[in-house]
Write a protein that holds these residues in place. Sequence first.
Motif, PDB file in Angstrom:
ATOM      1  N   ASP B 209      -1.563   4.191  -3.432  1.00 46.81           N
ATOM      2  CA  ASP B 209      -2.105   4.175  -1.957  1.00 46.81           C
ATOM      3  C   ASP B 209      -2.816   5.472  -1.752  1.00 46.81           C
ATOM      4  O   ASP B 209      -2.339   6.227  -1.299  1.00 46.81           O
ATOM      5  CB  ASP B 209      -1.000   3.899  -1.122  1.00 46.81           C
ATOM      6  CG  ASP B 209      -0.357   2.548  -1.309  1.00 46.81           C
ATOM      7  OD1 ASP B 209      -0.717   1.706  -0.955  1.00 46.81           O
ATOM      8  OD2 ASP B 209       0.730   2.678  -2.218  1.00 46.81           O
ATOM      9  N   SER B 225      -4.969   0.283  -1.846  1.00 44.20           N
ATOM     10  CA  SER B 225      -3.996   0.013  -1.472  1.00 44.20           C
ATOM     11  C   SER B 225      -3.037  -0.866  -2.525  1.00 44.20           C
ATOM     12  O   SER B 225      -3.538  -1.821  -2.947  1.00 44.20           O
ATOM     13  CB  SER B 225      -4.241  -0.544  -0.095  1.00 44.20           C
ATOM     14  OG  SER B 225      -2.760  -0.929   0.616  1.00 44.20           O
ATOM     15  N   ASN B 317      -1.756   4.922  10.077  1.00 47.44           N
ATOM     16  CA  ASN B 317      -0.990   3.734  10.884  1.00 47.44           C
ATOM     17  C   ASN B 317      -1.564   2.665  10.336  1.00 47.44           C
ATOM     18  O   ASN B 317      -0.449   1.634   9.861  1.00 47.44           O
ATOM     19  CB  ASN B 317      -1.290   3.887  12.396  1.00 47.44           C
ATOM     20  CG  ASN B 317      -0.515   4.992  13.028  1.00 47.44           C
ATOM     21  OD1 ASN B 317       0.440   5.722  12.485  1.00 47.44           O
ATOM     22  ND2 ASN B 317      -0.733   5.411  14.204  1.00 47.44           N
ATOM     23  N   VAL B 318      -2.640   2.415   9.900  1.00 40.53           N
ATOM     24  CA  VAL B 318      -2.940   0.919   9.538  1.00 40.53           C
ATOM     25  C   VAL B 318      -3.032   1.034   7.892  1.00 40.53           C
ATOM     26  O   VAL B 318      -2.372  -0.018   7.453  1.00 40.53           O
ATOM     27  CB  VAL B 318      -4.635   0.958   9.591  1.00 40.53           C
ATOM     28  CG1 VAL B 318      -4.947  -0.663   9.279  1.00 40.53           C
ATOM     29  CG2 VAL B 318      -4.819   0.440  11.170  1.00 40.53           C
ATOM     30  N   LEU B 319      -3.023   2.027   7.288  1.00 36.45           N
ATOM     31  CA  LEU B 319      -2.988   1.866   5.610  1.00 36.45           C
ATOM     32  C   LEU B 319      -1.670   2.685   5.147  1.00 36.45           C
ATOM     33  O   LEU B 319      -1.619   2.388   3.758  1.00 36.45           O
ATOM     34  CB  LEU B 319      -4.400   2.601   5.147  1.00 36.45           C
ATOM     35  CG  LEU B 319      -5.674   1.650   5.572  1.00 36.45           C
ATOM     36  CD1 LEU B 319      -6.895   2.542   5.216  1.00 36.45           C
ATOM     37  CD2 LEU B 319      -5.504   0.393   4.909  1.00 36.45           C
ATOM     38  N   ASP B 320      -1.014   3.431   5.590  1.00 39.98           N
ATOM     39  CA  ASP B 320       0.184   4.058   5.143  1.00 39.98           C
ATOM     40  C   ASP B 320      -0.007   4.592   3.788  1.00 39.98           C
ATOM     41  O   ASP B 320       0.592   4.387   3.146  1.00 39.98           O
ATOM     42  CB  ASP B 320       1.564   3.036   5.130  1.00 39.98           C
ATOM     43  CG  ASP B 320       2.441   3.829   4.727  1.00 39.98           C
ATOM     44  OD1 ASP B 320       2.647   5.109   5.022  1.00 39.98           O
ATOM     45  OD2 ASP B 320       3.555   2.992   4.366  1.00 39.98           O
ATOM     46  N   PRO B 321      -1.224   5.229   3.628  1.00 38.17           N
ATOM     47  CA  PRO B 321      -1.623   5.966   2.240  1.00 38.17           C
ATOM     48  C   PRO B 321      -0.573   7.022   1.855  1.00 38.17           C
ATOM     49  O   PRO B 321      -0.067   7.734   2.571  1.00 38.17           O
ATOM     50  CB  PRO B 321      -2.695   6.473   2.463  1.00 38.17           C
ATOM     51  CG  PRO B 321      -2.961   6.983   3.795  1.00 38.17           C
ATOM     52  CD  PRO B 321      -2.166   5.862   4.699  1.00 38.17           C
ATOM     53  N   HIS B 322      -0.377   7.188   0.417  1.00 36.87           N
ATOM     54  CA  HIS B 322       0.541   8.215   0.020  1.00 36.87           C
ATOM     55  C   HIS B 322      -0.201   9.531   0.164  1.00 36.87           C
ATOM     56  O   HIS B 322       0.341  10.593   0.355  1.00 36.87           O
ATOM     57  CB  HIS B 322       0.729   8.044  -1.512  1.00 36.87           C
ATOM     58  CG  HIS B 322       1.640   8.808  -2.142  1.00 36.87           C
ATOM     59  ND1 HIS B 322       2.810   8.741  -1.885  1.00 36.87           N
ATOM     60  CD2 HIS B 322       1.434  10.087  -3.073  1.00 36.87           C
ATOM     61  CE1 HIS B 322       3.347   9.782  -2.582  1.00 36.87           C
ATOM     62  NE2 HIS B 322       2.626  10.492  -3.260  1.00 36.87           N
ATOM     63  N   LEU B 354       6.338   8.002  10.226  1.00 38.06           N
ATOM     64  CA  LEU B 354       5.223   8.791   9.315  1.00 38.06           C
ATOM     65  C   LEU B 354       4.893  10.063   9.460  1.00 38.06           C
ATOM     66  O   LEU B 354       4.501  11.021   8.585  1.00 38.06           O
ATOM     67  CB  LEU B 354       3.995   7.883   9.306  1.00 38.06           C
ATOM     68  CG  LEU B 354       3.985   6.463   9.012  1.00 38.06           C
ATOM     69  CD1 LEU B 354       2.701   5.993   9.505  1.00 38.06           C
ATOM     70  CD2 LEU B 354       4.103   6.281   7.655  1.00 38.06           C
ATOM     71  N   HIS B 357       5.327  13.042   6.762  1.00 35.53           N
ATOM     72  CA  HIS B 357       4.821  12.505   5.670  1.00 35.53           C
ATOM     73  C   HIS B 357       3.453  12.198   5.401  1.00 35.53           C
ATOM     74  O   HIS B 357       3.075  11.683   4.254  1.00 35.53           O
ATOM     75  CB  HIS B 357       5.585  10.928   5.481  1.00 35.53           C
ATOM     76  CG  HIS B 357       7.047  10.882   5.641  1.00 35.53           C
ATOM     77  ND1 HIS B 357       8.004  11.533   4.359  1.00 35.53           N
ATOM     78  CD2 HIS B 357       7.865  10.687   6.435  1.00 35.53           C
ATOM     79  CE1 HIS B 357       9.154  11.535   5.009  1.00 35.53           C
ATOM     80  NE2 HIS B 357       9.162  11.171   5.963  1.00 35.53           N
TER      81      HIS B 357
END
Lengths: 392, 392
Positions: B209, B225, B317-322, B354, B357
């Motif tokens: 992600d 993703s 918030n939309v994609l919650d990437p690493h 989040l 993080h």
Amino acid sequence: MRRHNLSVLLSAVHRDGPLTRAQLTGALGLSRSTVGDLVGGLAEAGLVHEGRPRAAAGRGVGRPSLVVTPRERSATVLALYLDVHWLRAAVVGLGGAVLERGTVQVPSEAPPDRVAALAGDLAARLVPEAADRARLVGAGVAVPGTVRAGAGVVGLAPNLGWVEQPVGEQVAGELEARLGRGLAVAVGNDADLGVLAECRRGAARDTADVVYLCGTWGLGGGVVSGGHRLTGSRGFAGEVGHIGVDPEGRPCHCGSRGCWEAETSAAAWAAPLDVDPEAPDVAERLLERLDRGGVAARRTRERVSRSFARGLASVVNVLDPHVVLVGAGLWRDLWPVVEDDVLPWVERLVLPALRGHVDVRLAGLGADSTLVGAAELALAPLLDDPLALAPA
Amino acid sequence: MRRHNLSVLLSAVHRDGPLTRAQLTGALGLSRSTVGDLVGGLAEAGLVHEGRPRAAAGRGVGRPSLVVTPRERSATVLALYLDVHWLRAAVVGLGGAVLERGTVQVPSEAPPDRVAALAGDLAARLVPEAADRARLVGAGVAVPGTVRAGAGVVGLAPNLGWVEQPVGEQVAGELEARLGRGLAVAVGNDADLGVLAECRRGAARDTADVVYLCGTWGLGGGVVSGGHRLTGSRGFAGEVGHIGVDPEGRPCHCGSRGCWEAETSAAAWAAPLDVDPEAPDVAERLLERLDRGGVAARRTRERVSRSFARGLASVVNVLDPHVVLVGAGLWRDLWPVVEDDVLPWVERLVLPALRGHVDVRLAGLGADSTLVGAAELALAPLLDDPLALAPA
């Protein structure tokens, strides 16, 4: 191998409805005799029945292929959807039909154990007979919050004020007490379950790129992109309600300001129109108030519609969905009234290449998407291993 | 079957660098003799060589496993990255090393054929020798716009003013004229190629992600993703630069207003600081200007950093990437200076779950990500069928 084939066959008729043996043979790539054996096994377990298609009787040449139909009352699940001030429940049968439904109001700031008790009441009311209770194979709960699926734990549900609550366990306890038997309880995010249901049997069948919106006091999003559910690295992806649409906007539950959710959910509509935003029937009250017209109604409608369009345009630009579905909750009730205020703004705000291609519409399952999604979640173990989990 | 195995083996050493026969046997799940045969075939074609690992010589018990290494000059590609006012080029070898590089300024509003001519000039300069030209197996072009990949057509590149331009064809024509030989030319979106390169050999290896950002006069986004590149229903997904961050904001090239790109790219920084936003060296000028300090510098920095944080929070918030990678372009140059202005705002604006993080950092391949991604695109046919496409 046989278990896998039984699973594929039962899933096919659960999803697609009655199918002929010939269709099943083609779709599953199995021999006629294997399909016959599988259908026999499922029929013996009471999950499907076979018969001549009524319409085809006497028509055509030769014997018409037998039709395999799921027996909707042979195995059922209890589906629950908690939309902050309402708990909705349904009994859903194999094949996806809603057989019974009920709704109860939830007191403000009710803790999870109170909601679980209400779920137990509803379940006992919807399934009064012992014989019907015996046919329940599980329960599914849709909640407006983040969920650690395996554990049935709601990590954070800002509009409920819940943090780290073992909702699955609590609902299972109440159901056992009220129904007189233990049931596996699966918990999922409302929007994720909504998009699942719409993809499986709603307005997004055969669509690989979908955004599903739901909620009344919040705005949840479930996203399927390229056929895959968007989860992100920690399971929080798809929280489109927390796209920032206005740096000077209203404070949001999440601690930020001007989130799409804060600018467009019940509170944003209700406050300037003198409607109680916490009223469980806020949607009806708002519709009535908008219908009466006047300056405040016009201005609020214009302002909130533009905010909705702004968030929608950002969602469309980032995710390029084939369709955006307005699902269970406030916007579903308002959409027919405000659609014409929202869509022209969306057209102005999206990338030029996407203009004319934005498709926003009501969810196919209407207010039921989240419930049907919860039912799909609860039915999954039966579909995975039909003979082991079929009610006796 | 052999072709497939040759492809897997060459791709492994291309991606991971020198590997022992034992490692290859394990990773590919093939017998030692099959791996020996495949390595022999690739060595005969000149694409890899085999030898004793230098460090291990004399150590350990028994004969050390032979090491298979890609020969970086055996097959090369020309990679091009057009960042509006700059055309950057590199010769990249098998294994991913940049062997040569060059840059040329692009006049404002240059049409595609002019850029293609500049690409021809650069190519002729970077690869003067006929023997080296013979080793080129293709070219890849990264452009800040939407691309119809199969056709090599740029659909829309707003910052270049290009609509429906056959860039692949034009570059191929110029390369043939200047290099004296035809080359397959593949075209891709800059951010998509950047994220590809970072996932394959940059800061996002083994990460499922990722959001990658690039651009100086715009802000392109490439998103992976759940291990899949986000494409959306029409290939436009990932255009995070067109998330709306301020309804009262600056007009954007796309026709909307207050897009993340409009609020944070060169023009947003340059105008209040009396720097020419179109200057090719705008990043250096801005750094100098910020370094001199003063009220305008402080205010601009504060304002643009907050806008950057707003868009970033929506993306997270939309994609919650690493991880979010700041790649080729303006923000890579500015990041070390403004990081401490941006990140505390992001922490305040993202969902509570989040906070703490969010990982935003410079791309691992630095300014080269897009070029390396273009090279990967150009190398794909060779990796797919090594013996058919290896230079004689």
